[in-house]
Write a protein that holds these residues in place. Structure first.
Motif, PDB file in Angstrom:
ATOM      1  N   UNK A   1       1.500  -2.469  -1.445  1.00  0.00           N
ATOM      2  CA  UNK A   1       0.332  -1.618  -1.195  1.00  0.00           C
ATOM      3  C   UNK A   1       0.441  -0.303  -1.968  1.00  0.00           C
ATOM      4  N   UNK A   2       1.623   0.317  -1.964  1.00  0.00           N
ATOM      5  CA  UNK A   2       1.771   1.591  -2.654  1.00  0.00           C
ATOM      6  C   UNK A   2       1.589   1.480  -4.156  1.00  0.00           C
ATOM      7  N   UNK A   3       2.129   0.422  -4.757  1.00  0.00           N
ATOM      8  CA  UNK A   3       2.050   0.269  -6.208  1.00  0.00           C
ATOM      9  C   UNK A   3       0.634  -0.095  -6.648  1.00  0.00           C
ATOM     10  N   UNK A   4      -0.007  -1.021  -5.948  1.00  0.00           N
ATOM     11  CA  UNK A   4      -1.305  -1.534  -6.393  1.00  0.00           C
ATOM     12  C   UNK A   4      -2.428  -0.528  -6.135  1.00  0.00           C
ATOM     13  N   UNK A   5      -2.439   0.096  -4.957  1.00  0.00           N
ATOM     14  CA  UNK A   5      -3.552   0.980  -4.608  1.00  0.00           C
ATOM     15  C   UNK A   5      -3.324   2.427  -5.024  1.00  0.00           C
ATOM     16  N   UNK A   6      -2.056   2.826  -5.237  1.00  0.00           N
ATOM     17  CA  UNK A   6      -1.789   4.219  -5.567  1.00  0.00           C
ATOM     18  C   UNK A   6      -1.881   5.146  -4.376  1.00  0.00           C
ATOM     19  N   UNK A   7      -1.803   4.634  -3.167  1.00  0.00           N
ATOM     20  CA  UNK A   7      -1.823   5.446  -1.949  1.00  0.00           C
ATOM     21  C   UNK A   7      -0.832   4.857  -0.954  1.00  0.00           C
ATOM     22  N   UNK A   8      -0.471   5.655   0.044  1.00  0.00           N
ATOM     23  CA  UNK A   8       0.496   5.186   1.034  1.00  0.00           C
ATOM     24  C   UNK A   8      -0.206   4.618   2.259  1.00  0.00           C
ATOM     25  N   UNK A   9       0.585   4.101   3.193  1.00  0.00           N
ATOM     26  CA  UNK A   9       0.009   3.454   4.374  1.00  0.00           C
ATOM     27  C   UNK A   9      -0.711   4.442   5.281  1.00  0.00           C
ATOM     28  N   UNK A  10      -0.231   5.681   5.341  1.00  0.00           N
ATOM     29  CA  UNK A  10      -0.908   6.679   6.162  1.00  0.00           C
ATOM     30  C   UNK A  10      -2.320   6.938   5.638  1.00  0.00           C
ATOM     31  N   UNK A  11      -2.482   7.032   4.335  1.00  0.00           N
ATOM     32  CA  UNK A  11      -3.809   7.213   3.750  1.00  0.00           C
ATOM     33  C   UNK A  11      -4.690   5.987   3.990  1.00  0.00           C
ATOM     34  N   UNK A  12      -4.079   4.807   3.964  1.00  0.00           N
ATOM     35  CA  UNK A  12      -4.843   3.591   4.229  1.00  0.00           C
ATOM     36  C   UNK A  12      -5.378   3.583   5.653  1.00  0.00           C
ATOM     37  N   UNK A  13      -4.567   4.026   6.616  1.00  0.00           N
ATOM     38  CA  UNK A  13      -5.021   4.088   8.009  1.00  0.00           C
ATOM     39  C   UNK A  13      -6.167   5.086   8.145  1.00  0.00           C
ATOM     40  N   UNK A  14      -6.046   6.214   7.463  1.00  0.00           N
ATOM     41  CA  UNK A  14      -7.098   7.234   7.549  1.00  0.00           C
ATOM     42  C   UNK A  14      -8.426   6.731   6.975  1.00  0.00           C
ATOM     43  N   UNK A  15      -8.353   5.932   5.923  1.00  0.00           N
ATOM     44  CA  UNK A  15      -9.573   5.448   5.283  1.00  0.00           C
ATOM     45  C   UNK A  15     -10.208   4.275   6.036  1.00  0.00           C
ATOM     46  N   UNK A  16      -9.404   3.479   6.719  1.00  0.00           N
ATOM     47  CA  UNK A  16      -9.919   2.234   7.287  1.00  0.00           C
ATOM     48  C   UNK A  16     -10.262   2.321   8.774  1.00  0.00           C
ATOM     49  N   UNK A  17      -9.734   3.311   9.499  1.00  0.00           N
ATOM     50  CA  UNK A  17      -9.900   3.344  10.952  1.00  0.00           C
ATOM     51  C   UNK A  17     -10.565   4.648  11.392  1.00  0.00           C
TER      52      UNK A  17
END
Length: 325
Positions: free
Chosen positions: A106-122
């Motif tokens: 996830x970090x390599x492909x999207x260029x963001x970390x899991x915390x940012x992913x949670x903020x964007x998706x939930x």
């Protein structure tokens, strides 16, 4: 003759329309005539120099697998169950490796970390719940390391616990300051990686040396413990503790974020081939370092297996209390 000629033209036109409708693959596509042929897929090539440049995130991750919480769980596992539950440490680390691989992807492909992913998706309330859980987990891990370092300094140099805690806190602040100060240099941002790597290898060397001092390990019993998923009634709680010590959600967030800095330092681009190569580097680094942490944890289990007593453990369970090693 005129009507016959018209009929022939109409018949030929109908025949051409029929062929065009029934054989669409034979019709040339207008777009294919205008677009150039697609380039061949890029094949990533492993480069040792680039791999060494990208080292670091795995070192930070591996240090979390040999913190005082993990070592305490290994101590209990070896003292209560000897080598019969060596498989718990190995397979829980294997599951952690899969989760670390997913976080790295996830970090390599999207260029963001899991915390940012949670903020964007939930929604916001889920984001705050996630944040509070991660903070509590990090504070719990830091408390173990703070107390572990203070106890180690007391055993080695006779410092009181409060002084050892202050020394550990000062060392952490100085390390972070040096890491930030070196950020603009060629190898900037590597101070934490060097400190984490040194801690991992020094700890591994000390634990293996300590195992050799207490008499080594029965290799056949260790292999049997790896292969056979056996347990005793008094070993269930120890197994659950070892699994919980190895699988750490906050470590997944750390790995996904730490790879972003390595991606910038290594100059990885956004092409599919470069991302595959970046994932290969992360996979190799994480696999090798987690294998070393398995060796360190199993060394603790094997060391305290010399003090295990099944009779005392069974007596403690039979009496309704905690098992006694």
């Amino acid at each position: 003759a005129q009507p016959n000629l018209q009929q022939d033209k109409q018949g030929n036109l109908a025949q051409r329309e029929y062929r065009s409708a029934t054989l669409p693959a034979m019709r040339p596509k207008e777009d294919s005539l205008l677009l150039p042929p697609a380039p061949a897929p890029e094949r990533p090539r492993f480069s040792l120099r680039t791999f060494l440049t990208s080292l670091g995130p795995g070192l930070l991750v591996s240090l979390a697998y040999i913190d005082p919480g993990n070592l305490e769980a290994d101590l209990q596992l070896g003292a209560y169950t000897a080598l019969t539950q060596s498989w718990v440490v190995f397979w829980s680390t294997a599951v952690s490796l899969v989760l670390q691989e997913l976080a790295a992807r996830y970090g390599v492909v999207t260029g963001s970390n899991l915390a940012e992913a949670v903020r964007e998706a939930y929604p916001v309330w889920v984001t705050w719940a996630f944040y509070l859980n991660m903070e509590i987990a990090v504070m719990g891990a830091d408390l173990q390391e703070m107390l572990g370092a203070a106890m180690a300094l007391r055993l080695l140099f006779g410092l009181p616990l409060w002084a050892g805690a202050l020394v550990n806190a000062a060392f952490s602040v100085v390390t972070l300051a040096a890491h930030d100060a070196a950020g603009s240099r060629r190898w900037g941002g590597r101070v934490l990686h060097v400190v984490a790597g040194a801690g991992t290898f020094v700890t591994l060397g000390c634990l293996v040396a300590n195992l050799a001092l207490v008499g080594g390990v029965d290799v056949l019993e260790m292999l049997k413990g790896f292969v056979l998923p056996l347990t005793e009634p008094w070993g269930v709680a120890m197994a659950v503790g070892a699994v919980g010590a190895n699988i750490m959600p906050h470590n997944l967030v750390l790995h996904s974020g730490a790879l972003l800095g390595a991606r910038e330092a290594g100059g990885w681009g956004g092409s599919a081939g470069q991302m595959r190569l970046a994932l290969l580097y992360a996979r190799v680094e994480c696999f090798v370092l987690l294998l070393l942490t398995v060796a360190a944890n199993e060394a603790v289990v094997a060391t305290f297996s010399h003090f295990a007593s099944a009779d005392c453990a069974a007596l403690g369970v039979a009496g309704g209390g905690e098992p006694l090693a």
